[in-house]
Write an enzyme that holds these catalytic residues in place. Structure first.
Site, mmCIF file in Angstrom:
data_model
loop_
_atom_site.group_PDB
_atom_site.id
_atom_site.type_symbol
_atom_site.label_atom_id
_atom_site.label_comp_id
_atom_site.label_asym_id
_atom_site.label_seq_id
_atom_site.Cartn_x
_atom_site.Cartn_y
_atom_site.Cartn_z
ATOM 1 N N HIS A 135 1.548 4.361 -2.812
ATOM 2 C CA HIS A 135 1.474 5.947 -2.804
ATOM 3 C C HIS A 135 2.575 6.248 -3.632
ATOM 4 C CE1 HIS A 135 -1.538 6.613 -0.124
ATOM 5 N NE2 HIS A 135 -1.035 5.948 1.010
ATOM 6 N N ASP A 177 -4.481 1.241 -2.053
ATOM 7 C CA ASP A 177 -5.139 -0.067 -1.961
ATOM 8 C C ASP A 177 -5.275 -0.811 -2.970
ATOM 9 O OD1 ASP A 177 -5.338 0.606 0.827
ATOM 10 O OD2 ASP A 177 -7.671 1.130 0.879
ATOM 11 N N GLU A 220 -5.711 6.962 -0.917
ATOM 12 C CA GLU A 220 -5.808 5.635 -0.335
ATOM 13 C C GLU A 220 -6.532 4.682 -0.967
ATOM 14 O OE1 GLU A 220 -4.253 5.244 2.476
ATOM 15 O OE2 GLU A 220 -3.529 7.504 2.291
ATOM 16 N N HIS A 222 0.912 -1.152 0.013
ATOM 17 C CA HIS A 222 0.107 0.142 -0.195
ATOM 18 C C HIS A 222 0.766 1.389 0.046
ATOM 19 C CE1 HIS A 222 -3.451 2.664 1.438
ATOM 20 N NE2 HIS A 222 -2.399 3.294 1.974
ATOM 21 N N GLU A 223 1.929 1.260 0.793
ATOM 22 C CA GLU A 223 2.658 2.563 0.754
ATOM 23 C C GLU A 223 3.534 2.771 -0.210
ATOM 24 O OE1 GLU A 223 2.385 4.517 3.278
ATOM 25 O OE2 GLU A 223 0.996 3.205 4.643
HETATM 26 ZN ZN ZN Z 1 -2.041 5.048 2.716
#
Ligand code: ZN
Length: 412
Positions: free
Chosen positions: A281, A359, A355, A277-278
């Site tokens: 980003h 995801d 987000e 997930h990071e």
């Molecule tokens: Zn996040």
């Protein structure tokens, strides 16, 4: 009362009233589920944890509402009772009216007005967080943090303020564009320096130790093209058992930091999903987008300060005798929030969109939504997150979608 003071009172009442209403709505929403989990959330957490998370949400909301009222009252007194002009007159009486004196005055006032909030911070950490088992700090550590934080703030903030205040004299009318440029570069530089120089003053950062977990995370990092130099672990457990992971920096300076509490709380497969997930980003370019949107805000902020600093009515309206750039910065920083608050749904919306994208990236990177979903459930449980916020409340305050929203989005 001047027109400006009337506008100030209206803006203060409107914002504080809205915030209190949002808290009230949120508490009512949480109380609706006092008998147990709503059907849509069954299996997400057990009833006991759900009840505890509701209690935590209610306690934080009530405490937060008192704090908000108190802050609004302090601000109202400071602005309307002429505290700032009186303090400034007293200050210039012995320190003179130089730019150096202005910059020091600003620091002095900021320190002074942070004092009334200290008992609230103490209560929050040692009573509220303690009651729900989150506090791991000690009074000694807490005081040390305050002292260190103030010193760091002074060492960085004072020269920066002094520089900004001097720009008008050096550069004339277009000082604010240069001021914006300086702050923008400062922000970028801090993104690199903060984790290297400042964070180590408060926390210990160490590379994730060799072993199965590290191999697994590094393999993911290579597979997704992130190519982490290192994954760092921060000792967040020193202060709180809340857990987190984040991505910071850019280019060569990009880094992923995991809280030690996160590693304690999640399994390897779940941690891999959090890392994915990071990385999402990073891969989706969220950091440059956030930098760009904050740059736009900062540009507008400098424009506003320049406009106000050259408007006699602005200073007279708040009881000052003459225009002063330092005072314009001070008033802007104290009052600006009454207006920028209304933009928070826009920025939160953007953040929630990021987000969802991260995801989605994680789901594809690890081949299924299940590990991330388990990780998010685990985090909600350990952090006693509110699973059922009021929609208006989450629009104003949630930078992340709720667990259910995220699971639904991943299922689509
Ligand atoms: Zn996040």
């Amino acid at each position: 009362m001047t027109t400006l003071e009337a506008i100030f009172i209206f803006a203060l009442l409107f914002k504080t009233g809205t915030e209190l209403l949002l808290e009230f709505l949120n508490r009512s929403q949480v109380r609706k589920y006092s008998d147990g989990l709503p059907q849509a959330l069954e299996g997400v957490m057990d009833d006991e944890t759900f009840a505890k998370s509701n209690k935590y949400t209610l306690a934080k909301s009530k405490f937060g509402s008192w704090e908000m009222l108190f802050d609004a009252a302090v601000l109202a007194v400071v602005i309307l009772a002429g505290v700032l002009p009186a303090l400034f007159q007293w200050w210039t009486g012995f320190a003179g009216e130089s730019n150096l004196s202005s910059a020091l005055f600003l620091i002095f006032v900021m320190v002074l007005f942070s004092v009334p909030g200290i008992p609230f911070e103490y209560y929050s950490q040692f009573k509220l967080e303690e009651r729900f088992g989150f506090n791991r700090s000690t009074v000694k550590l807490w005081i040390m943090d305050k002292v260190k934080g103030s010193l760091v703030g002074f060492v960085i903030g004072f020269p920066l303020l002094w520089l900004l205040i001097n720009l008008v004299g050096w550069l004339g009318d277009y000082w604010w564009i240069y001021g914006f440029g300086i702050m923008f570069v400062f922000q970028i530089v801090m993104m690199v320096l903060y984790p290297m120089v400042i964070m180590p003053l408060f926390n210990k950062l160490s590379p994730l130790e060799e072993g199965e977990l590290r191999d697994r995370l590094m393999a993911l990092s290579d597979r997704t093209g992130f190519k982490a130099q290192t994954i760092q672990v921060i000792d967040g457990s020193k202060r709180s058992s809340h857990s987190n992971a984040y991505f910071t920096g850019f280019g060569k300076f990009r880094r992923i930091v995991l809280y030690d509490t996160l590693i304690e709380q999640l399994g390897h497969e779940e941690l891999e999903a959090v890392l994915a997930h990071e990385i999402g980003h990073y891969k989706k370019g969220h950091i440059p987008k956030m930098i760009a949107s904050s740059a736009v805000m900062m540009f507008l902020g400098f424009f506003a300060v320049d406009y106000l600093a050259s408007s006699e009515w602005f200073f007279e309206g708040f009881g000052f005798e003459s225009a002063n750039l330092g005072i314009a910065f001070l008033l802007f920083s104290m009052i600006g929030g009454l207006f920028t608050f209304w933009l928070s749904p826009i920025f939160n919306k953007l953040s929630r969109k990021h987000e969802y994208e991260a995801d989605d990236f994680a789901k594809n990177a690890v081949g299924s939504s299940a590990p991330l979903s388990r990780a998010l459930r685990g985090l909600s449980e350990k952090n006693l997150s509110n699973l059922t916020p009021h929609p208006a409340y989450s629009a104003f305050h949630y930078s992340h979608p709720t667990l259910i929203e995220r699971e639904q989005a991943m299922a689509d």
